[in-house]
Enzyme design. Structure first.
Site, mmCIF file in Angstrom:
data_model
loop_
_atom_site.group_PDB
_atom_site.id
_atom_site.type_symbol
_atom_site.label_atom_id
_atom_site.label_comp_id
_atom_site.label_asym_id
_atom_site.label_seq_id
_atom_site.Cartn_x
_atom_site.Cartn_y
_atom_site.Cartn_z
ATOM 1 N N ASP A 153 -17.307 4.561 14.423
ATOM 2 C CA ASP A 153 -17.254 5.979 14.086
ATOM 3 C C ASP A 153 -17.125 6.125 12.568
ATOM 4 O O ASP A 153 -16.107 5.769 11.997
ATOM 5 C CB ASP A 153 -16.053 6.611 14.791
ATOM 6 C CG ASP A 153 -16.002 8.113 14.631
ATOM 7 O OD1 ASP A 153 -16.857 8.666 13.913
ATOM 8 O OD2 ASP A 153 -15.095 8.736 15.224
ATOM 9 N N HIS A 179 -16.977 8.973 11.221
ATOM 10 C CA HIS A 179 -16.010 10.070 11.139
ATOM 11 C C HIS A 179 -16.349 11.088 10.058
ATOM 12 O O HIS A 179 -15.474 11.797 9.557
ATOM 13 C CB HIS A 179 -14.604 9.501 10.901
ATOM 14 C CG HIS A 179 -13.518 10.223 11.647
ATOM 15 N ND1 HIS A 179 -12.597 11.027 11.023
ATOM 16 C CD2 HIS A 179 -13.220 10.257 12.965
ATOM 17 C CE1 HIS A 179 -11.774 11.528 11.926
ATOM 18 N NE2 HIS A 179 -12.130 11.070 13.115
ATOM 19 N N GLU A 199 -21.340 6.454 15.243
ATOM 20 C CA GLU A 199 -20.987 7.840 15.525
ATOM 21 C C GLU A 199 -20.836 8.658 14.246
ATOM 22 O O GLU A 199 -20.207 8.204 13.288
ATOM 23 C CB GLU A 199 -19.671 7.891 16.312
ATOM 24 C CG GLU A 199 -19.226 9.291 16.649
ATOM 25 C CD GLU A 199 -18.014 9.305 17.558
ATOM 26 O OE1 GLU A 199 -17.242 10.276 17.488
ATOM 27 O OE2 GLU A 199 -17.826 8.345 18.351
ATOM 28 N N GLU A 204 -19.304 15.765 18.292
ATOM 29 C CA GLU A 204 -17.938 16.232 18.514
ATOM 30 C C GLU A 204 -17.605 17.474 17.688
ATOM 31 O O GLU A 204 -16.695 18.225 18.024
ATOM 32 C CB GLU A 204 -16.922 15.132 18.206
ATOM 33 C CG GLU A 204 -16.806 14.765 16.737
ATOM 34 C CD GLU A 204 -15.801 13.645 16.508
ATOM 35 O OE1 GLU A 204 -14.752 13.923 15.915
ATOM 36 O OE2 GLU A 204 -16.076 12.509 16.939
ATOM 37 N N HIS A 249 -17.142 13.546 24.178
ATOM 38 C CA HIS A 249 -16.013 13.236 23.294
ATOM 39 C C HIS A 249 -14.728 13.640 23.992
ATOM 40 O O HIS A 249 -14.628 14.732 24.545
ATOM 41 C CB HIS A 249 -16.197 14.034 21.997
ATOM 42 C CG HIS A 249 -15.133 13.817 20.975
ATOM 43 N ND1 HIS A 249 -14.163 14.764 20.681
ATOM 44 C CD2 HIS A 249 -14.904 12.781 20.134
ATOM 45 C CE1 HIS A 249 -13.397 14.319 19.713
ATOM 46 N NE2 HIS A 249 -13.810 13.115 19.366
#
Length: 383
Positions: free
Chosen positions: A183, A185, A209, A235, A285
């Site tokens: 991820d 992020h 991700e 997400e 998610h």
């Protein structure tokens, strides 16, 4: 049947539950929250109460459209999370009223179980090998971790290599016995993401991700064309209209809508169908609690393109409570061979321990906030 009350409970670790009561004694539970903004969403849920008290909870589609379309300013994390929690609770009530699990109301299952994955390593990935070893003993063989610490807009080769070394160590230690997603992020800018993804290719992460922030999703196509790695995102997208732009732009192979942020079951079912039409997989998610997970599992079991399910057992944010702390039927969430199974009890299939939730909401003033990170020059960093 009419809605008579809407009650909210903020509890550790960083969750909020909503309970919708009816004049027939049936009740439904939802999980509306934006991590770090629980009080804000709580206020939005209470505003929704002005619209739905006295309304028949069976008319889920009409209630959803009314809550969405009568707001001149619509969408976004706060409003869609408030709608999501209410929507989950309405499906829970309807399933209990009819004596069936929500999967039956959604047309029936296309599968009986789904591969689950677990977080390791924390916000700044550390002790990843030990964390994976521990979770493998529970039965997990698929994991996700933050792919890097905070990166500058343009950062150094040394910083990049530090991040790459984590994936390298995982593959060296476990070989192909496990899968792991990374991820980013939203911490990585488009030029750095291009470099990072190329450097990571030899270690075959399961997916990357959110390689760039959702608001920069136009880069997903270019990043996918530049790399063999699978891109996952979603997400921080809240409606089918957000996802429409991503699907039309191409590049993303896994969509990750959050059932507590993206309008609940009603909206995510539509997002899942849109993704299937583009040959894109679904992996909801879910770093939250049991009602959110139960809602995810309902969608997973009826969506042909569902491929993976995140869950929060042992996640580093879970301080003071765990995934099943407030659940009376934890056995229904048992995992085998890395799979979570379809829930079967009426409604969402999760039996909530209301007294535990009430006590937890009274014992602690839950005010979890996102950390504030800064770069060495003092400028704010993406968390």
């Amino acid at each position: 049947m009419k809605i008579t009350a809407i009650k909210t409970y903020r509890v550790l670790p960083r969750w909020m539950f909503v309970k919708i009561e009816t004049d027939e004694g049936l009740e439904g539970w939802g999980e509306p929250v934006v991590e770090g903004h629980a009080k804000t969403v709580e206020a939005a849920v209470k505003e929704i109460g002005d619209y739905i008290l006295g309304v028949d909870p069976s008319n889920i589609n009409d209630i959803w459209q009314m809550l969405y379309r009568t707001r001149f300013y619509r969408g976004g994390p706060v409003m869609m999370s408030a709608i999501a929690g209410v929507d989950q609770a309405l499906w829970d009530i309807k399933g209990k009223k009819l004596g069936v699990n929500v999967t039956e109301l959604l047309g029936g299952k296309v599968r009986n179980k789904i591969k689950a994955y677990s977080w390791v390593g924390g916000d700044r990935p550390a002790d990843v090998i030990a964390g994976i070893e521990k979770l493998r003993k529970i039965g997990f063989d698929t994991f996700k971790l933050n792919g890097c610490e905070d990166l500058g807009f343009i950062d150094t080769h040394k910083k990049v290599q530090h991040s790459i070394s984590i994936a390298k160590d995982i593959r060296a230690h476990f070989g192909d016995e496990i899968e792991f997603g990374l991820d980013f992020h939203g911490r990585v800018t488009a030029p750095m993401a291009k470099i990072m993804m190329k450097e990571l290719e030899p270690y075959h992460p399961f997916f990357i991700e959110e390689p760039v922030l959702a608001e920069n999703c136009e880069y997903y196509r270019d990043l996918a064309a530049n790399s063999d790695l699978i891109i996952a995102a979603g997400e921080r997208m809240y409606t089918r209209y957000d996802f429409k732009r991503v699907l039309e732009a191409r590049g993303v192979s896994i969509l990750q809508p959050d059932l507590s942020h993206a309008g609940g079951i009603t909206e995510v079912m539509k997002i899942a169908a849109m993704a299937e039409a583009y040959d894109v997989a679904l992996a909801p998610h879910c770093p939250l609690g049991p009602v959110a997970l139960a809602s995810c599992l309902a969608v997973d079991m009826v969506s042909y393109n569902a491929a993976l399910q995140e869950q929060s057992m042992g996640i580093h944010y879970n301080q003071g409570a765990e995934l099943l702390t407030y659940v009376n039927n934890p056995e229904d969430f048992d995992m085998s061979d890395g799979f979570l199974h379809a829930l079967t009890k009426p409604g969402l299939g999760v039996e909530i321990n209301e007294q535990a939730i009430i006590k937890a909401s009274q014992d602690h003033d839950v005010s979890w906030h996102n950390p504030v990170w800064r770069h060495p020059d003092g400028s704010v960093s993406e968390w």
